[in-house]
Design a protein around this motif. Structure first.
Motif, PDB file in Angstrom:
ATOM      1  N   VAL A   1       0.832  -1.200   0.000  1.00  0.00           N
ATOM      2  CA  VAL A   1       0.000   0.000   0.000  1.00  0.00           C
ATOM      3  C   VAL A   1       0.867   1.250   0.000  1.00  0.00           C
ATOM      4  CG1 VAL A   1      -1.968  -1.116   1.093  1.00  0.00           C
ATOM      5  CG2 VAL A   1      -0.169  -0.138   2.517  1.00  0.00           C
ATOM      6  N   THR A   2       2.096   1.099   0.465  1.00  0.00           N
ATOM      7  CA  THR A   2       3.114   2.144   0.419  1.00  0.00           C
ATOM      8  C   THR A   2       4.457   1.426   0.443  1.00  0.00           C
ATOM      9  OG1 THR A   2       3.813   4.238   1.449  1.00  0.00           O
ATOM     10  CG2 THR A   2       3.331   2.411   2.918  1.00  0.00           C
ATOM     11  N   PRO A   3       5.524   2.017  -0.066  1.00  0.00           N
ATOM     12  CA  PRO A   3       6.798   1.299  -0.142  1.00  0.00           C
ATOM     13  C   PRO A   3       7.212   0.657   1.185  1.00  0.00           C
ATOM     14  CG  PRO A   3       6.946   3.341  -1.369  1.00  0.00           C
ATOM     15  CD  PRO A   3       5.609   3.356  -0.682  1.00  0.00           C
ATOM     16  N   GLY A   4       7.427  -0.662   1.153  1.00  0.00           N
ATOM     17  CA  GLY A   4       7.856  -1.395   2.336  1.00  0.00           C
ATOM     18  C   GLY A   4       6.748  -1.889   3.223  1.00  0.00           C
ATOM     19  N   VAL A   5       5.497  -1.488   2.956  1.00  0.00           N
ATOM     20  CA  VAL A   5       4.357  -1.871   3.786  1.00  0.00           C
ATOM     21  C   VAL A   5       3.383  -2.704   2.961  1.00  0.00           C
ATOM     22  CG1 VAL A   5       2.427  -1.075   5.199  1.00  0.00           C
ATOM     23  CG2 VAL A   5       4.585   0.192   5.202  1.00  0.00           C
TER      24      VAL A   5
END
Length: 229
Positions: A118-122
């Motif tokens: 949903v967002t970089p790294g998550v």
């Protein structure tokens, strides 16, 4: 030429070995979380995320020490033979006459759906599936003996796992969900060895069920780590 063939063969075997290993565990996740689920709770799980596209499978086992095992408002003696029916378990604890303990073990099998990052790294994964719970509570009256209540019940559950990449193949993971367990028969074991089983149609079922605190709807929140292969 012989050296070249030997080097080529060695490289091929090494590559094949590496490919065999990565294929066997590719994408599999192992995790351990702790938090609250009707009491202090922990879960170990294994997740295969990409069985068919974003759809995967997760299996887990959790153990919980419930915050309440015996209903404080229930009468110690519903029949009124040894104690007045107005004498509750909460009063017995306050008087130092009784103590309580309990445990809940739940086996889960879920289908999962990955929403990706949903967002970089998550990353976010939804899950839902079946539950099988084994519940146990004991009312201990010291020298006067003890009574243990136990039951097993099926249920369903759903939730969401959110992971945050830390380093390498290690991630922080949070788990929020809800489980619903259905009614079942109750076994009552006295310290003298007597065992009685109450089904939902039995006359004394409601009295026993009122004393035995076991989960119906359970909200859970855990956090931990997972590693992927």
């Amino acid at each position: 030429m012989k050296k070249l063939l030997a080097l080529t063969l060695s490289a091929g075997l090494a590559t094949a070995g590496a490919q065999t290993y990565s294929t066997g565990l590719n994408g599999v996740e192992l995790g351990l979380t702790g938090g609250y689920a009707g009491g202090l709770s922990g879960e170990a799980f294994v997740h295969v995320p990409n069985v068919a596209g974003p759809i995967g499978v997760k299996a887990g086992v959790s153990f919980t020490r419930p915050s309440d095992s015996i209903n404080d408002n229930s009468p110690v003696d519903p029949v009124g033979v040894l104690f007045p029916t107005t004498y509750t378990f909460g009063q017995a604890k306050a008087d130092g006459v009784a103590t309580e303990s309990g445990s809940r073990t739940v086996v889960s099998l879920d289908g999962t759906y990955s929403l990706g990052e949903v967002t970089p790294g998550v990353g976010t994964t939804l899950y839902a599936g079946g539950r099988y719970g084994m519940f146990r509570s004991t009312a201990d009256y010291g020298n006067s003996g003890s009574t243990t209540y136990s039951s097993s019940a099926f249920g369903i559950g759903a939730g969401v796992m959110v992971s945050y990449a830390l380093a390498g193949n290690i991630s922080l993971v949070g788990d929020l969900g809800i489980d619903q367990f259905f009614g079942s028969s109750i076994n009552v074991t006295s310290s003298n060895g007597n065992v009685d089983t109450y089904t939902r149609s039995d006359a004394g079922y409601n009295d026993v069920s009122n004393q035995f605190v076991r989960p119906g709807t359970v909200f859970k929140a855990r956090i931990g780590i997972k590693t992927s292969f």
